[in-house]
Design a protein around this motif. Structure first.
Motif, PDB file in Angstrom:
ATOM      1  N   THR A  40       0.824  -1.211   0.000  1.00  0.00           N
ATOM      2  CA  THR A  40       0.000   0.000   0.000  1.00  0.00           C
ATOM      3  C   THR A  40       0.861   1.265   0.000  1.00  0.00           C
ATOM      4  OG1 THR A  40      -0.220   0.123   2.414  1.00  0.00           O
ATOM      5  CG2 THR A  40      -1.890  -1.167   1.217  1.00  0.00           C
ATOM      6  N   LEU A  41       2.136   1.116   0.319  1.00  0.00           N
ATOM      7  CA  LEU A  41       3.058   2.258   0.300  1.00  0.00           C
ATOM      8  C   LEU A  41       3.690   2.484  -1.067  1.00  0.00           C
ATOM      9  CD1 LEU A  41       4.914   1.665   3.664  1.00  0.00           C
ATOM     10  CD2 LEU A  41       3.430   3.592   3.114  1.00  0.00           C
ATOM     11  N   ARG A  42       3.476   1.566  -1.994  1.00  0.00           N
ATOM     12  CA  ARG A  42       4.167   1.636  -3.289  1.00  0.00           C
ATOM     13  C   ARG A  42       3.935   2.959  -4.021  1.00  0.00           C
ATOM     14  NH1 ARG A  42       4.660  -3.268  -7.356  1.00  0.00           N
ATOM     15  NH2 ARG A  42       6.591  -2.555  -8.261  1.00  0.00           N
ATOM     16  N   SER A  43       2.703   3.371  -4.172  1.00  0.00           N
ATOM     17  CA  SER A  43       2.399   4.592  -4.908  1.00  0.00           C
ATOM     18  C   SER A  43       2.967   5.840  -4.226  1.00  0.00           C
ATOM     19  CB  SER A  43       0.889   4.713  -5.115  1.00  0.00           C
ATOM     20  OG  SER A  43       0.592   5.859  -5.855  1.00  0.00           O
ATOM     21  N   PRO A  44       2.702   6.055  -2.920  1.00  0.00           N
ATOM     22  CA  PRO A  44       3.290   7.249  -2.294  1.00  0.00           C
ATOM     23  C   PRO A  44       4.815   7.190  -2.251  1.00  0.00           C
ATOM     24  CG  PRO A  44       1.973   6.007  -0.697  1.00  0.00           C
ATOM     25  CD  PRO A  44       1.781   5.360  -2.017  1.00  0.00           C
ATOM     26  N   LEU A  45       5.368   6.000  -2.099  1.00  0.00           N
ATOM     27  CA  LEU A  45       6.819   5.847  -2.078  1.00  0.00           C
ATOM     28  C   LEU A  45       7.419   6.216  -3.434  1.00  0.00           C
ATOM     29  CD1 LEU A  45       9.341   4.917  -0.572  1.00  0.00           C
ATOM     30  CD2 LEU A  45       8.786   2.585  -1.235  1.00  0.00           C
ATOM     31  N   GLN A  46       6.794   5.741  -4.495  1.00  0.00           N
ATOM     32  CA  GLN A  46       7.269   6.057  -5.843  1.00  0.00           C
ATOM     33  C   GLN A  46       7.188   7.565  -6.097  1.00  0.00           C
ATOM     34  OE1 GLN A  46       5.224   3.980  -8.969  1.00  0.00           O
ATOM     35  NE2 GLN A  46       6.745   4.517 -10.487  1.00  0.00           N
ATOM     36  N   ALA A  47       6.114   8.187  -5.655  1.00  0.00           N
ATOM     37  CA  ALA A  47       5.978   9.639  -5.826  1.00  0.00           C
ATOM     38  C   ALA A  47       7.072  10.383  -5.064  1.00  0.00           C
ATOM     39  CB  ALA A  47       4.593  10.095  -5.362  1.00  0.00           C
ATOM     40  N   MET A  48       7.373   9.932  -3.857  1.00  0.00           N
ATOM     41  CA  MET A  48       8.431  10.579  -3.070  1.00  0.00           C
ATOM     42  C   MET A  48       9.793  10.399  -3.722  1.00  0.00           C
ATOM     43  SD  MET A  48       7.251   9.932   0.856  1.00  0.00           S
ATOM     44  CE  MET A  48       8.917   9.959   1.355  1.00  0.00           C
ATOM     45  N   MET A  49      10.087   9.191  -4.195  1.00  0.00           N
ATOM     46  CA  MET A  49      11.378   8.939  -4.831  1.00  0.00           C
ATOM     47  C   MET A  49      11.526   9.808  -6.089  1.00  0.00           C
ATOM     48  SD  MET A  49      12.693   7.002  -2.681  1.00  0.00           S
ATOM     49  CE  MET A  49      14.035   5.944  -3.118  1.00  0.00           C
ATOM     50  N   GLU A  50      10.460   9.950  -6.859  1.00  0.00           N
ATOM     51  CA  GLU A  50      10.502  10.813  -8.040  1.00  0.00           C
ATOM     52  C   GLU A  50      10.725  12.267  -7.636  1.00  0.00           C
ATOM     53  OE1 GLU A  50       6.913  10.071 -10.270  1.00  0.00           O
ATOM     54  OE2 GLU A  50       7.514   8.003 -10.704  1.00  0.00           O
ATOM     55  N   TRP A  51      10.065  12.690  -6.543  1.00  0.00           N
ATOM     56  CA  TRP A  51      10.256  14.056  -6.060  1.00  0.00           C
ATOM     57  C   TRP A  51      11.720  14.280  -5.691  1.00  0.00           C
ATOM     58  CZ3 TRP A  51      12.236  16.630  -1.964  1.00  0.00           C
ATOM     59  CH2 TRP A  51      11.933  17.988  -1.867  1.00  0.00           C
ATOM     60  N   PHE A  52      12.327  13.321  -4.983  1.00  0.00           N
ATOM     61  CA  PHE A  52      13.738  13.452  -4.595  1.00  0.00           C
ATOM     62  C   PHE A  52      14.619  13.642  -5.823  1.00  0.00           C
ATOM     63  CE2 PHE A  52      12.727  10.619  -0.734  1.00  0.00           C
ATOM     64  CZ  PHE A  52      12.425  11.711   0.054  1.00  0.00           C
ATOM     65  N   VAL A  53      14.409  12.821  -6.826  1.00  0.00           N
ATOM     66  CA  VAL A  53      15.212  12.902  -8.054  1.00  0.00           C
ATOM     67  C   VAL A  53      14.981  14.234  -8.758  1.00  0.00           C
ATOM     68  CG1 VAL A  53      15.521  11.905 -10.354  1.00  0.00           C
ATOM     69  CG2 VAL A  53      15.361  10.401  -8.363  1.00  0.00           C
ATOM     70  N   ASP A  54      13.717  14.644  -8.862  1.00  0.00           N
ATOM     71  CA  ASP A  54      13.379  15.876  -9.580  1.00  0.00           C
ATOM     72  C   ASP A  54      13.868  17.140  -8.884  1.00  0.00           C
ATOM     73  OD1 ASP A  54      12.117  14.303 -11.470  1.00  0.00           O
ATOM     74  OD2 ASP A  54      10.081  14.750 -10.762  1.00  0.00           O
ATOM     75  N   HIS A  55      13.994  17.113  -7.568  1.00  0.00           N
ATOM     76  CA  HIS A  55      14.272  18.342  -6.811  1.00  0.00           C
ATOM     77  C   HIS A  55      15.594  18.348  -6.050  1.00  0.00           C
ATOM     78  CE1 HIS A  55      10.333  19.966  -7.745  1.00  0.00           C
ATOM     79  NE2 HIS A  55       9.847  18.758  -7.511  1.00  0.00           N
ATOM     80  N   LEU A  56      16.392  17.319  -6.214  1.00  0.00           N
ATOM     81  CA  LEU A  56      17.654  17.261  -5.474  1.00  0.00           C
ATOM     82  C   LEU A  56      18.552  18.453  -5.771  1.00  0.00           C
ATOM     83  CD1 LEU A  56      19.442  15.804  -3.481  1.00  0.00           C
ATOM     84  CD2 LEU A  56      20.341  14.436  -5.365  1.00  0.00           C
ATOM     85  N   ASP A  57      18.649  18.857  -7.032  1.00  0.00           N
ATOM     86  CA  ASP A  57      19.485  20.011  -7.386  1.00  0.00           C
ATOM     87  C   ASP A  57      19.011  21.277  -6.681  1.00  0.00           C
ATOM     88  OD1 ASP A  57      21.037  18.416  -9.011  1.00  0.00           O
ATOM     89  OD2 ASP A  57      20.022  19.014 -10.868  1.00  0.00           O
ATOM     90  N   GLU A  58      17.697  21.461  -6.594  1.00  0.00           N
ATOM     91  CA  GLU A  58      17.149  22.643  -5.919  1.00  0.00           C
ATOM     92  C   GLU A  58      17.446  22.616  -4.424  1.00  0.00           C
ATOM     93  OE1 GLU A  58      13.011  23.725  -7.183  1.00  0.00           O
ATOM     94  OE2 GLU A  58      13.297  21.926  -8.433  1.00  0.00           O
ATOM     95  N   VAL A  59      17.345  21.440  -3.832  1.00  0.00           N
ATOM     96  CA  VAL A  59      17.638  21.302  -2.400  1.00  0.00           C
ATOM     97  C   VAL A  59      19.114  21.591  -2.142  1.00  0.00           C
ATOM     98  CG1 VAL A  59      17.742  19.666  -0.473  1.00  0.00           C
ATOM     99  CG2 VAL A  59      15.726  19.709  -1.970  1.00  0.00           C
ATOM    100  N   GLU A  60      19.982  21.044  -2.980  1.00  0.00           N
ATOM    101  CA  GLU A  60      21.415  21.298  -2.826  1.00  0.00           C
ATOM    102  C   GLU A  60      21.736  22.780  -2.970  1.00  0.00           C
ATOM    103  OE1 GLU A  60      23.849  19.298  -1.808  1.00  0.00           O
ATOM    104  OE2 GLU A  60      22.391  17.676  -1.583  1.00  0.00           O
ATOM    105  N   ALA A  61      21.101  23.460  -3.918  1.00  0.00           N
ATOM    106  CA  ALA A  61      21.315  24.901  -4.102  1.00  0.00           C
ATOM    107  C   ALA A  61      20.835  25.676  -2.877  1.00  0.00           C
ATOM    108  CB  ALA A  61      20.593  25.386  -5.359  1.00  0.00           C
TER     109      ALA A  61
END
Length: 119
Positions: free
Chosen positions: A86-107
């Motif tokens: 049941t965590l698969r969908s929210p987990l996948q969304a979070m992992m995608e968010w991490f990948v998409d926004h890591l550069d912004e977080v680092e900046a």
């Protein structure tokens, strides 16, 4: 329920799921069941002791199951349970968010550190 109103058990579960390795272990196991050594290859930075502790906590919480797949020699495989899936969908969304926004977080971190050093 408002997440800010979680009791001690709810906060412990939240801390467990957002622990250092839990999300990465669950992400790997949501893709397919794996043996301990496969998980170690997938997550080379985790120590055997930390991975064992993480798997035991997730098993205790009902997210992961440990299955004996052969007895000569003994082979153990870990997979997500019905509850864990049941965590698969929210987990996948979070992992995608991490990948998409890591550069912004680092900046943002870099900007913050620079401002703190110049103060």
């Amino acid at each position: 329920m408002n997440p800010a109103e979680l009791d001690d058990d709810g906060r412990r579960l939240l801390n467990q799921l957002f622990g250092k390795w839990s999300l990465l272990v669950l992400d790997a196991l949501c893709k397919r069941p794996q043996r301990f050594s496969e998980l170690r290859q997938h997550l080379p930075a985790v120590t055997p002791k930390s991975l064992t502790a993480c798997l035991r906590r997730l098993e205790r919480d009902g997210m992961v199951e440990r299955v004996v797949v052969s007895t000569e020699p003994v082979a153990i495989e870990y997979g997500v349970t019905r509850l864990g899936r049941t965590l698969r969908s929210p987990l996948q969304a979070m992992m995608e968010w991490f990948v998409d926004h890591l550069d912004e977080v680092e900046a943002a971190r870099s900007d913050y550190d620079e401002q703190r050093q110049s103060s």
